[in-house]
Design an enzyme around this catalytic site. Sequence first.
Site, PDB file in Angstrom:
ATOM      1  N   GLU A   1      -9.727   6.153   2.791  1.00  0.00           N
ATOM      2  CA  GLU A   1     -10.558   5.126   3.404  1.00  0.00           C
ATOM      3  C   GLU A   1      -9.634   3.961   3.725  1.00  0.00           C
ATOM      4  OE1 GLU A   1     -10.030   5.269   0.211  1.00  0.00           O
ATOM      5  OE2 GLU A   1      -9.462   3.180  -0.125  1.00  0.00           O
TER       6      GLU A   1
ATOM      7  N   SER B   1       1.563  -9.741  -0.753  1.00  0.00           N
ATOM      8  CA  SER B   1       1.298  -8.296  -0.730  1.00  0.00           C
ATOM      9  C   SER B   1       1.494  -7.650   0.634  1.00  0.00           C
ATOM     10  CB  SER B   1      -0.117  -8.040  -1.237  1.00  0.00           C
ATOM     11  OG  SER B   1      -1.046  -8.806  -0.487  1.00  0.00           O
TER      12      SER B   1
ATOM     13  N   LYS C   1       0.814  -1.219   0.000  1.00  0.00           N
ATOM     14  CA  LYS C   1       0.000   0.000   0.000  1.00  0.00           C
ATOM     15  C   LYS C   1       0.847   1.269   0.000  1.00  0.00           C
ATOM     16  CE  LYS C   1      -4.186  -1.826   0.127  1.00  0.00           C
ATOM     17  NZ  LYS C   1      -5.077  -1.696  -1.052  1.00  0.00           N
TER      18      LYS C   1
END
Lengths: 263, 393
Positions: free
Chosen positions: B111, B377, B89
């Site tokens: 968000e 991830s 991210k």
Amino acid sequence: MSRIAATFARLRAERRLAVIAYLTVGYPRPDATPSLVEAAARSGADAIELGIPFSDPLADGRTIQATSQVALKGGMTVARALEAARAARATTDVPLLFMTYLNPILAFGLERFCRAASDAGIDGLIVPDLPPTESADLRRAADATKLDLVFFVAPTSSEVGIEAACRAATGFVYGIAVTGVTGARAHLDEGVLPLIASVRRHTTLPVVVGFGISKPEHLAALEGLADGVIVASALLDAIARSPQDPATQVSRFLRELRSAPAR
Amino acid sequence: MTGPDQRGRFGRYGGQYIPETLMAAVEELAAAFHAAHEDEAFAREFEYLSRTFSGRPTPVYRADRLTDQAGGAEIWFKREDLCHTGAHKINNALGQVLLARRMGKQRIIAETGAGQHGVAVATVCAKFGLQCEVFMGVDDMARQAVNVYKMQLLGATVTPVESGSKTLKDATNEAIRDWVTNVRSTHYVIGSAVGPHPYPLMVREFQSVIGREARAQMLTETGRLPTAVVACVGGGSNAIGIFAPFYDDPVRLIGVEAAGRGLNSGAHAASITGGRPGVLHGSFSYLLQDEDGQVMPTHSVSAGLDYPGVGPEHAFLNDQHRAEYVSVTDEQALAAFHQTSRLEGIIPALESSHAIAHAMPLAAELAAKDIVLVNLSGRGDKDLDIVRGSSGG
């Protein structure tokens, strides 16, 4: 001439501001809407916007989020909203518009939805997550069934955006009074006045101001400048305060809104 | 296959289904992104901070014992779990915040579902001294409490979202409502490859560093390209980031969605394998919706996959048959979580565990000369309480 155009032509001749009342279909009860439409039309609403509830109303503030949830929990669907519209149409000749987000219309089928809405006596559509650039398919379906399709201008709109909305709209242009979501507000944002002026440069369609409209003072400030106002959250808030007798709340609220501003 | 077109369409998917109040902002954003994309100084700054702040490049790693266990193809991991803040991210958060600074925006909103995107955005905002507010469903705040505290430590405000399902979908609604209200001062950093154009494009471009690195690293380490690349798909940002640089190669691309308690249970989050196209959060893509077009509640043990929509580029890749989409249940993901922890000494995020859970049987079907590359991830630290509370342990 469409029912919407005829209404604005008449009000323009009378130099009167149109008041459009918004009701969430199926709020506060599944079967409430036809009688509330009748009460609103008798109490001075010149047109009525019927909101078909959507699970994710991202242009709406707390009031309409809450009324939408109540309506959905009560079992409201597009098909039932069409039935409610048909029953409402039997009580009044004022213009009726559907307001809903694009996805319920897509799920029902654009053409099928427009045909059914037109058959039920609906005069126009307002779809807040559909900008002019994405509207070609719905425009075709609306034209084929003689429904007006309203578009928005906002305080943040570019001149190009305002021009696009004015070119795309039929019925009227919806001027968003605030930079924000729907919901009653104490004061009218002065920024809406130059927005109305911009719209006038691009179209002769009526300009109707909504978002935050809640008081006689707001109407007084727009008299002679806009062609109408939409009152939504403030009206629904009034119903929420006394949900056992919503028709009386609707009548009282709309009559008070039309009265002279308190000084 | 390097869409979208000018109007933000990947085939029939994508677009800009947003309130008029945001139209000028997304147009400004698209223009700023294209200008930054052409600007070598921007690329240099992004690369420099990716290296010195985020910890790139992340390695690729041969998962020897999982490979033995599967008994077929070699299994490799792209180690995005080793990024600063513990997941991929940070790539997108860094890119978008750099862009927001270029646009002169002083306030950042985001968000978050699992909290990984929120933590990444709060981290980059702390680094640059920007005001940061993160919207998070109250249910997710409860199941990801450590990440809430991290965001607060980093100086961000975490705003609880009580509406609807109280998870990622509703956090996104609230973030959009905030953006509609504060659009002049605020940039909204969407955390996945969803939303109106130019977000899906922008997120892909910032995340495709994963695939570019992985492709070159696999050639260096193994002398060949992988047979298949496997990644989990919620909104789909880590998947699109590792897929995109392989589009023109003879490599299978496989997205793994969250089947929750099973696709027939009604309690899942598999938009492509279990939904149909519709409009949510600004774009047209696969969506979990009922017959009436109402968005359905979702379930996944993994908060980061617990979302009813999916990025429009994935919808397009699915329809073009360029990528395959499958799903994995909570139970299978939890089993892969334990297996990877014990056999590899790597505790994977529950999101990434979905990809591993599919990679194992896939590797078993393939030959020893084949390679399955899994995008790992994120790391699983945030999930320890959930796993401890589940029966899988």
